[in-house]
Design a protein around this motif. Structure first.
Motif, short mmCIF file in Angstrom:
data_model
loop_
_atom_site.label_atom_id
_atom_site.label_comp_id
_atom_site.label_asym_id
_atom_site.label_seq_id
_atom_site.Cartn_x
_atom_site.Cartn_y
_atom_site.Cartn_z
N GLY A 12 14.54 1.99 3.87
CA GLY A 12 15.69 1.20 4.33
C GLY A 12 16.37 0.62 3.12
N SER A 37 1.79 -0.04 -3.53
CA SER A 37 2.31 0.90 -4.52
C SER A 37 2.04 0.44 -5.94
CB SER A 37 3.82 1.04 -4.36
OG SER A 37 4.11 1.58 -3.10
N ARG A 41 8.14 -1.91 -12.43
CA ARG A 41 9.05 -3.06 -12.34
C ARG A 41 8.27 -4.34 -12.67
NH1 ARG A 41 9.25 -6.66 -8.66
NH2 ARG A 41 9.22 -5.92 -6.53
N ARG A 44 8.27 -10.12 -9.50
CA ARG A 44 9.21 -11.22 -9.18
C ARG A 44 8.37 -12.48 -9.03
NH1 ARG A 44 11.57 -7.82 -4.56
NH2 ARG A 44 13.07 -6.53 -5.63
N TYR A 53 2.25 -5.31 -5.40
CA TYR A 53 2.22 -4.04 -6.14
C TYR A 53 1.06 -4.07 -7.12
CZ TYR A 53 7.10 -2.81 -4.90
OH TYR A 53 8.25 -2.46 -4.25
N TYR A 73 5.93 9.87 -6.21
CA TYR A 73 6.49 8.79 -7.03
C TYR A 73 7.97 9.07 -7.19
CZ TYR A 73 6.58 11.98 -10.99
OH TYR A 73 6.84 13.03 -11.81
N ALA A 74 8.69 8.02 -7.59
CA ALA A 74 10.13 8.18 -7.79
C ALA A 74 10.59 7.19 -8.84
CB ALA A 74 10.86 7.91 -6.48
N TYR A 76 13.39 4.55 -9.36
CA TYR A 76 14.37 3.81 -8.56
C TYR A 76 14.94 2.69 -9.42
CZ TYR A 76 16.18 0.86 -4.75
OH TYR A 76 16.98 0.09 -3.93
N GLY A 82 5.27 4.39 -7.18
CA GLY A 82 4.47 5.50 -6.64
C GLY A 82 3.36 5.04 -5.72
N THR A 83 2.90 5.96 -4.88
CA THR A 83 1.87 5.66 -3.88
C THR A 83 0.50 6.17 -4.34
OG1 THR A 83 3.54 6.02 -2.16
CG2 THR A 83 1.24 6.02 -1.44
N ILE A 102 8.49 2.90 1.23
CA ILE A 102 8.97 3.52 0.00
C ILE A 102 10.43 3.95 0.12
CG2 ILE A 102 6.66 4.30 -0.63
CD1 ILE A 102 7.39 7.09 0.20
N GLU A 103 11.04 4.21 -1.02
CA GLU A 103 12.45 4.60 -0.97
C GLU A 103 12.57 6.10 -0.64
OE1 GLU A 103 13.79 6.65 -3.79
OE2 GLU A 103 11.62 6.80 -3.56
N GLY A 106 11.10 9.42 -2.56
CA GLY A 106 9.66 9.51 -2.30
C GLY A 106 9.39 9.96 -0.86
P1 5GP Z 1 11.50 -3.49 -4.88
O1 5GP Z 1 11.74 -3.43 -6.36
O2 5GP Z 1 12.63 -4.16 -4.16
O3 5GP Z 1 10.15 -4.07 -4.55
O4 5GP Z 1 11.45 -1.97 -4.35
C1 5GP Z 1 12.50 -1.11 -4.63
C2 5GP Z 1 12.40 0.13 -3.77
O5 5GP Z 1 11.25 0.89 -4.13
C3 5GP Z 1 12.26 -0.18 -2.28
O6 5GP Z 1 13.15 0.66 -1.57
C4 5GP Z 1 10.83 0.17 -1.98
O7 5GP Z 1 10.68 0.62 -0.65
C5 5GP Z 1 10.60 1.31 -2.96
N1 5GP Z 1 9.18 1.57 -3.23
C6 5GP Z 1 8.16 0.68 -3.26
N2 5GP Z 1 7.01 1.32 -3.51
C7 5GP Z 1 7.30 2.64 -3.64
C8 5GP Z 1 6.51 3.82 -3.87
O8 5GP Z 1 5.29 3.80 -3.99
N3 5GP Z 1 7.18 5.01 -3.93
C9 5GP Z 1 8.52 5.10 -3.78
N4 5GP Z 1 9.06 6.31 -3.82
N5 5GP Z 1 9.28 4.01 -3.53
C10 5GP Z 1 8.69 2.80 -3.47
#
Ligand code: 5GP
Length: 207
Positions: A12, A37, A41, A44, A53, A73-74, A76, A82-83, A102-103, A106
């Motif tokens: 989302g 994951s 990053r 926060r 995380y 993994y991706a 972003y 990554g998972t 996840i985004e 991924g």
């Molecule tokens: P945020 O930085 O806001 O925590 O996450 C940024 C984006 O990364 C969100 O869309 C979140 O769903 C996605 N994300 C979190 N963990 C993973 C992951 O393990 N793999 C992928 N592909 N996206 C993730």
């Protein structure tokens, strides 16, 4: 009947409230395992290593990739996400429904590897609400907010690859909808072939 664990991906737009939705879902129902994951990053404020995380350096993350320790993994907005594989496989093996928040890149990679995955997309009731929620978070600079909105526009192009959407207007309703959607997945005929076959055989024995 089907008691095998289902793998569920929830994506989302940034700021749509996925995290809150996941917390509310797992607080209400105990049959879900939420994957944590790994990311490069920075944490926060208020985030803890191993809770929100697993925070990694770029080198540590690239080692996970090299050793095939990730389901997907991706990259972003300039960071890796990554998972971790072990937890997902272990929980599915125990029959629990595993959720990956996840985004999109991924999510689509998971679908390629595991076609059975249930892909869900959380939608805001309207675009303005999304912007307000992103600003209201007050953890991101205006530049990061703009970057995430541009990312949302990109992601909107591939929403048609998902199976179902959940509109997050009222948290309580969104939680129930999510739970119901996952529940109905357990009732798919394709997941219950042993059971349906057994009933067929019982019927045949009666005629
Ligand atoms: P945020 O930085 O806001 O925590 O996450 C940024 C984006 O990364 C969100 O869309 C979140 O769903 C996605 N994300 C979190 N963990 C993973 C992951 O393990 N793999 C992928 N592909 N996206 C993730």
């Amino acid at each position: 009947m089907d008691r095998k664990g289902i793998l569920i991906v929830v994506s989302g737009y940034s700021g749509v409230g996925k995290g809150t939705l996941m917390k509310a879902l797992t607080a209400r129902y105990d049959n879900y395992a939420l994957s944590i994951s790994a990311t490069t990053r920075k944490p926060r404020e208020g985030e803890l290593d191993g809770r929100e995380y697993f925070f990694k350096t770029k080198e540590e993350f690239e080692e996970l990739i090299a050793k095939d320790r990730l389901v997907e993994y991706a990259n972003y907005c300039g960071n890796y996400y990554g998972t971790p594989r072990d937890y997902v496989e272990e929980q599915l093996g125990q029959g629990r429904d595993v959720i990956l928040e996840i985004e999109q890149q991924g999510a689509l990679k998971v679908r390629e590897k595991m076609p059975d995955v249930l892909l869900l997309f959380v939608m805001p009731p309207d675009a303005q609400t999304l912007v307000q929620r992103l600003r209201g978070r007050e953890t991101e600079s205006e530049e990061v907010i703009r970057e995430r909105l541009a990312q949302a526009v990109e992601e909107s192009k591939y929403v048609d690859r998902y199976d179902y959407m959940i509109v997050n207007e009222d948290l309580d309703r969104a939680v129930e909808e999510l739970h119901r959607l996952i529940g109905s997945q357990h009732n798919k005929i394709s997941r219950n072939l042993d059971f349906t076959k057994q009933i067929q055989q019982e019927l045949m024995a009666l005629v």
